[in-house]
Design a protein around this motif. Structure first.
Motif, PDB file in Angstrom:
ATOM      1  N   LEU A  21       0.859  -1.185   0.000  1.00  0.00           N
ATOM      2  CA  LEU A  21       0.000   0.000   0.000  1.00  0.00           C
ATOM      3  C   LEU A  21       0.893   1.232   0.000  1.00  0.00           C
ATOM      4  CD1 LEU A  21      -2.570  -0.904   2.799  1.00  0.00           C
ATOM      5  CD2 LEU A  21      -3.208  -0.321   0.463  1.00  0.00           C
ATOM      6  N   ILE A  22       0.605   2.176  -0.876  1.00  0.00           N
ATOM      7  CA  ILE A  22       1.271   3.481  -0.849  1.00  0.00           C
ATOM      8  C   ILE A  22       0.191   4.550  -0.844  1.00  0.00           C
ATOM      9  CG2 ILE A  22       2.875   5.067  -1.963  1.00  0.00           C
ATOM     10  CD1 ILE A  22       4.221   2.730  -3.312  1.00  0.00           C
ATOM     11  N   VAL A  23       0.220   5.419   0.145  1.00  0.00           N
ATOM     12  CA  VAL A  23      -0.746   6.510   0.258  1.00  0.00           C
ATOM     13  C   VAL A  23       0.033   7.815   0.314  1.00  0.00           C
ATOM     14  CG1 VAL A  23      -2.573   7.562   1.638  1.00  0.00           C
ATOM     15  CG2 VAL A  23      -2.404   5.056   1.484  1.00  0.00           C
ATOM     16  N   ALA A  24      -0.217   8.702  -0.643  1.00  0.00           N
ATOM     17  CA  ALA A  24       0.369  10.041  -0.643  1.00  0.00           C
ATOM     18  C   ALA A  24      -0.772  11.028  -0.476  1.00  0.00           C
ATOM     19  CB  ALA A  24       1.128  10.308  -1.945  1.00  0.00           C
ATOM     20  N   ASN A  25      -0.786  11.723   0.662  1.00  0.00           N
ATOM     21  CA  ASN A  25      -1.919  12.573   0.956  1.00  0.00           C
ATOM     22  C   ASN A  25      -1.457  13.831   1.680  1.00  0.00           C
ATOM     23  OD1 ASN A  25      -4.772  13.224   2.371  1.00  0.00           O
ATOM     24  ND2 ASN A  25      -5.062  11.845   0.627  1.00  0.00           N
ATOM     25  N   ALA A  26      -1.973  14.960   1.218  1.00  0.00           N
ATOM     26  CA  ALA A  26      -1.505  16.259   1.708  1.00  0.00           C
ATOM     27  C   ALA A  26      -1.888  16.504   3.158  1.00  0.00           C
ATOM     28  CB  ALA A  26      -2.044  17.364   0.810  1.00  0.00           C
ATOM     29  N   TYR A  27      -3.130  16.233   3.481  1.00  0.00           N
ATOM     30  CA  TYR A  27      -3.644  16.539   4.817  1.00  0.00           C
ATOM     31  C   TYR A  27      -4.117  15.239   5.442  1.00  0.00           C
ATOM     32  CZ  TYR A  27      -3.402  21.158   2.767  1.00  0.00           C
ATOM     33  OH  TYR A  27      -2.952  22.296   2.141  1.00  0.00           O
ATOM     34  N   PHE A  28      -3.249  14.638   6.244  1.00  0.00           N
ATOM     35  CA  PHE A  28      -3.457  13.288   6.759  1.00  0.00           C
ATOM     36  C   PHE A  28      -3.845  13.353   8.224  1.00  0.00           C
ATOM     37  CE2 PHE A  28      -2.002   9.293   8.637  1.00  0.00           C
ATOM     38  CZ  PHE A  28      -2.589   8.366   7.779  1.00  0.00           C
ATOM     39  N   PHE A  29      -5.115  13.171   8.480  1.00  0.00           N
ATOM     40  CA  PHE A  29      -5.637  13.103   9.839  1.00  0.00           C
ATOM     41  C   PHE A  29      -6.945  12.316   9.766  1.00  0.00           C
ATOM     42  CE2 PHE A  29      -7.114  15.089  13.919  1.00  0.00           C
ATOM     43  CZ  PHE A  29      -5.987  14.778  14.658  1.00  0.00           C
ATOM     44  N   PRO A  30      -6.852  11.038   9.351  1.00  0.00           N
ATOM     45  CA  PRO A  30      -8.057  10.272   9.031  1.00  0.00           C
ATOM     46  C   PRO A  30      -8.801   9.812  10.268  1.00  0.00           C
ATOM     47  CG  PRO A  30      -6.140   8.876   8.825  1.00  0.00           C
ATOM     48  CD  PRO A  30      -5.627  10.254   9.140  1.00  0.00           C
ATOM     49  N   GLY A  31      -9.967   9.203  10.020  1.00  0.00           N
ATOM     50  CA  GLY A  31     -10.746   8.646  11.106  1.00  0.00           C
ATOM     51  C   GLY A  31     -10.065   7.450  11.738  1.00  0.00           C
ATOM     52  N   TYR A  32     -10.507   7.133  12.944  1.00  0.00           N
ATOM     53  CA  TYR A  32      -9.875   6.063  13.703  1.00  0.00           C
ATOM     54  C   TYR A  32      -9.951   4.726  12.965  1.00  0.00           C
ATOM     55  CZ  TYR A  32      -9.153   2.578  17.325  1.00  0.00           C
ATOM     56  OH  TYR A  32      -8.699   1.497  18.038  1.00  0.00           O
ATOM     57  N   ARG A  33     -11.054   4.456  12.290  1.00  0.00           N
ATOM     58  CA  ARG A  33     -11.199   3.162  11.622  1.00  0.00           C
ATOM     59  C   ARG A  33     -10.203   3.009  10.481  1.00  0.00           C
ATOM     60  NH1 ARG A  33     -17.461   2.864  10.225  1.00  0.00           N
ATOM     61  NH2 ARG A  33     -16.912   4.927   9.438  1.00  0.00           N
ATOM     62  N   LEU A  34      -9.967   4.074   9.731  1.00  0.00           N
ATOM     63  CA  LEU A  34      -8.992   3.988   8.642  1.00  0.00           C
ATOM     64  C   LEU A  34      -7.580   3.835   9.200  1.00  0.00           C
ATOM     65  CD1 LEU A  34      -9.191   5.989   5.363  1.00  0.00           C
ATOM     66  CD2 LEU A  34      -6.979   5.558   6.411  1.00  0.00           C
ATOM     67  N   LEU A  35      -7.278   4.548  10.283  1.00  0.00           N
ATOM     68  CA  LEU A  35      -5.978   4.373  10.930  1.00  0.00           C
ATOM     69  C   LEU A  35      -5.780   2.929  11.397  1.00  0.00           C
ATOM     70  CD1 LEU A  35      -5.651   7.555  13.167  1.00  0.00           C
ATOM     71  CD2 LEU A  35      -4.105   6.885  11.320  1.00  0.00           C
ATOM     72  N   ARG A  36      -6.810   2.377  11.985  1.00  0.00           N
ATOM     73  CA  ARG A  36      -6.733   0.995  12.462  1.00  0.00           C
ATOM     74  C   ARG A  36      -6.521   0.032  11.297  1.00  0.00           C
ATOM     75  NH1 ARG A  36     -12.122  -0.583  15.018  1.00  0.00           N
ATOM     76  NH2 ARG A  36     -12.655  -0.550  12.794  1.00  0.00           N
ATOM     77  N   ASP A  37      -7.179   0.293  10.168  1.00  0.00           N
ATOM     78  CA  ASP A  37      -6.994  -0.576   9.000  1.00  0.00           C
ATOM     79  C   ASP A  37      -5.560  -0.511   8.483  1.00  0.00           C
ATOM     80  OD1 ASP A  37      -9.617  -1.409   9.062  1.00  0.00           O
ATOM     81  OD2 ASP A  37     -10.316   0.073   7.603  1.00  0.00           O
ATOM     82  N   LEU A  38      -4.955   0.684   8.473  1.00  0.00           N
ATOM     83  CA  LEU A  38      -3.558   0.814   8.063  1.00  0.00           C
ATOM     84  C   LEU A  38      -2.641   0.049   9.005  1.00  0.00           C
ATOM     85  CD1 LEU A  38      -3.402   4.598   7.103  1.00  0.00           C
ATOM     86  CD2 LEU A  38      -3.175   2.670   5.527  1.00  0.00           C
ATOM     87  N   ARG A  39      -2.866   0.187  10.301  1.00  0.00           N
ATOM     88  CA  ARG A  39      -2.061  -0.524  11.284  1.00  0.00           C
ATOM     89  C   ARG A  39      -2.204  -2.032  11.100  1.00  0.00           C
ATOM     90  NH1 ARG A  39      -4.414  -0.843  17.150  1.00  0.00           N
ATOM     91  NH2 ARG A  39      -5.829  -2.084  15.862  1.00  0.00           N
TER      92      ARG A  39
ATOM     93  N   LEU B 113       1.733  19.170  11.967  1.00  0.00           N
ATOM     94  CA  LEU B 113       1.615  18.905  13.403  1.00  0.00           C
ATOM     95  C   LEU B 113       0.559  17.844  13.675  1.00  0.00           C
ATOM     96  CD1 LEU B 113       2.253  19.574  16.353  1.00  0.00           C
ATOM     97  CD2 LEU B 113       0.549  21.401  16.219  1.00  0.00           C
ATOM     98  N   ALA B 114      -0.594  17.960  13.012  1.00  0.00           N
ATOM     99  CA  ALA B 114      -1.670  16.991  13.234  1.00  0.00           C
ATOM    100  C   ALA B 114      -1.241  15.597  12.819  1.00  0.00           C
ATOM    101  CB  ALA B 114      -2.914  17.424  12.457  1.00  0.00           C
ATOM    102  N   ALA B 115      -0.607  15.471  11.651  1.00  0.00           N
ATOM    103  CA  ALA B 115      -0.185  14.154  11.181  1.00  0.00           C
ATOM    104  C   ALA B 115       0.834  13.536  12.120  1.00  0.00           C
ATOM    105  CB  ALA B 115       0.380  14.271   9.769  1.00  0.00           C
ATOM    106  N   ARG B 116       1.747  14.345  12.632  1.00  0.00           N
ATOM    107  CA  ARG B 116       2.822  13.803  13.476  1.00  0.00           C
ATOM    108  C   ARG B 116       2.306  13.242  14.791  1.00  0.00           C
ATOM    109  NH1 ARG B 116       8.323  17.503  12.825  1.00  0.00           N
ATOM    110  NH2 ARG B 116       8.957  16.553  10.829  1.00  0.00           N
ATOM    111  N   ILE B 117       1.157  13.704  15.236  1.00  0.00           N
ATOM    112  CA  ILE B 117       0.575  13.131  16.449  1.00  0.00           C
ATOM    113  C   ILE B 117       0.277  11.646  16.258  1.00  0.00           C
ATOM    114  CG2 ILE B 117      -1.472  13.196  17.936  1.00  0.00           C
ATOM    115  CD1 ILE B 117      -1.571  16.203  17.473  1.00  0.00           C
TER     116      ILE B 117
END
Length: 416
Positions: A225-243, A267-271
């Protein structure tokens, strides 16, 4: 309902304004019947005036032209820009035009963020590139890195039908068009090498369609999977799917902003980094210039290009459109272009820091995850004025043509 796939006769990746603008202007210059343009940002710079010249020329030779812009993203179009277009017969529309208050634009939420061009119902452009000079390298260090696609074939029927509904809104119905509902991840017919599905997001009928397609692809991925996205602060479910994808052995790579045009985005993405890095996700920050792209790929066939960021605004508020593509050649070409960014212009993010800094970030991450879980519901409490689409007169004055609220919808629409 299964996802609606249509055959593609030709698809081409357009990287940055250097590839996108000449291709669009040439297509408009060859138009014979109809041109439909939707964009979030249209500035009166050399790119905006280039689009102006192309649309004016098309209208003067009898082509039916509709230009739709967002009232927040394109607030300063002057009479000398609009007047010649409307005088030539171009229908100019503004989504949600609102006056400034004390010099500030307050119509921040629920923006028309799509970027679509359809010419003669035969050729369509979908992506994240606005009509502004900051998408060209000669703009300087703040020039944006971005992507769009040009497509021909039966898939254009869906894109044209969608864009035409915006160009010719009907009273007493929601002005935003309804793309085919996408709920499944069925694969297209293997006998055809190239397929695509046009998926939109709105605040009534298709609130999670784009996010759903991302999540289905992430969960179905077997190798990469490769995701290139400018503003990355997705919902919890999408984060969990990536993990979870990384934990089951999928090579998950994120390309995010290292030199953002909006520092809060970085800053948001780095959290979220610690949560993803601990699962084995590889994160790269693009440091050459601001990243504005919204693209992704999975394994050897699936990819997407569009206007939707993976942040609360795009996933819960804005009107967005992505093209989802099933094409091995396109997938490989996009992979090559993204790998080039990683190798030449990205900084690899290492393991999260240890000690009290890590504990602080983990505690903050817990709060962030709870926020992400609930934001879609909270978004309904944000300012929710009735969507409006206004036509602009030859004098440059906006005149409202459509204003919709839920009570005006007929019973069939309320059940949709």
């Amino acid at each position: 309902m299964k996802q609606s796939w249509k055959p593609v006769d030709h698809i081409e990746l357009l990287e940055n304004g250097e590839a996108f603008f000449p291709c669009v202007f040439e297509a408009i210059g060859q138009a014979q019947r109809e041109v439909l343009v939707e964009t979030f940002i249209l500035f009166m710079d050399k790119v905006g005036w280039g689009l102006h010249a192309a649309l004016l020329g098309a209208a003067q030779r009898g082509v039916k032209v509709t230009l739709t812009v967002d009232g927040f993203g394109s607030p300063d179009l002057h009479d000398d820009f609009i007047g010649p277009l409307t005088a030539a017969g171009v229908r100019v529309q503004v989504f949600d035009p609102q006056p400034r208050m004390l010099g500030m634009r307050l119509n921040v939420f629920r923006r028309l963020h799509r970027k679509l061009v359809v010419v003669d119902a035969q050729k369509a452009f979908v992506g994240g590139i606005n009509f502004s000079a900051d998408h060209l390298a000669d703009f300087g260090p703040q020039a944006k890195q971005d992507y769009a696609v040009m497509v021909r074939g039966p898939i254009v029927e869906d894109i044209h039908r969608f864009a035409l509904a915006t160009a010719t809104p009907k009273p007493r119905r929601p002005w935003w068009p309804r793309a085919p509902k996408a709920q499944g991840m069925n694969r297209p017919d293997a006998s055809m090498p190239s397929w695509a599905s046009f998926v939109s997001r709105d605040n009534r009928h298709h609130q999670t369609d784009i996010e759903r397609q991302y999540r289905l692809a992430i969960r179905a991925a077997k190798r990469e999977l490769i995701v290139a996205n400018a503003y990355f602060f997705p919902g919890y479910r999408l984060l969990r799917d990536l993990r979870n994808a990384a934990r089951r052995g999928v090579k998950v790579t994120l390309i995010l902003q290292g030199e953002p045009d909006m520092p809060i985005a970085k800053l948001a993405a780095r959290i979220l980094y610690s949560y993803l890095l601990r699962a084995g996700v590889s994160i790269h920050e693009y440091c050459e210039r601001p990243l504005h792209g919204k693209v992704a790929l999975a394994d050897d066939h699936w990819s997407t290009v569009g206007s939707s960021n993976l942040d609360p605004l795009s996933l819960s508020l804005n009107l967005e459109a992505n093209l989802f593509i099933w094409d091995q050649r396109f997938n490989q070409h996009l992979r090559e272009r993204l790998q080039y960014l990683i190798q030449h212009h990205c900084q690899h993010v290492k393991e999260p820091e240890a000690g009290h800094q890590l504990m602080w970030r983990m505690g903050l991450s817990v709060l962030v995850f709870h926020f992400l879980r609930r934001f879609p519901k909270w978004a309904g409490w944000l300012p929710n004025h009735h969507p409006a689409l206004a036509a602009v007169t030859p004098t440059g004055q906006a005149t409202e043509v459509t204003r919709v609220n839920e009570a005006q919808l007929d019973p069939e629409q309320r059940r949709a």
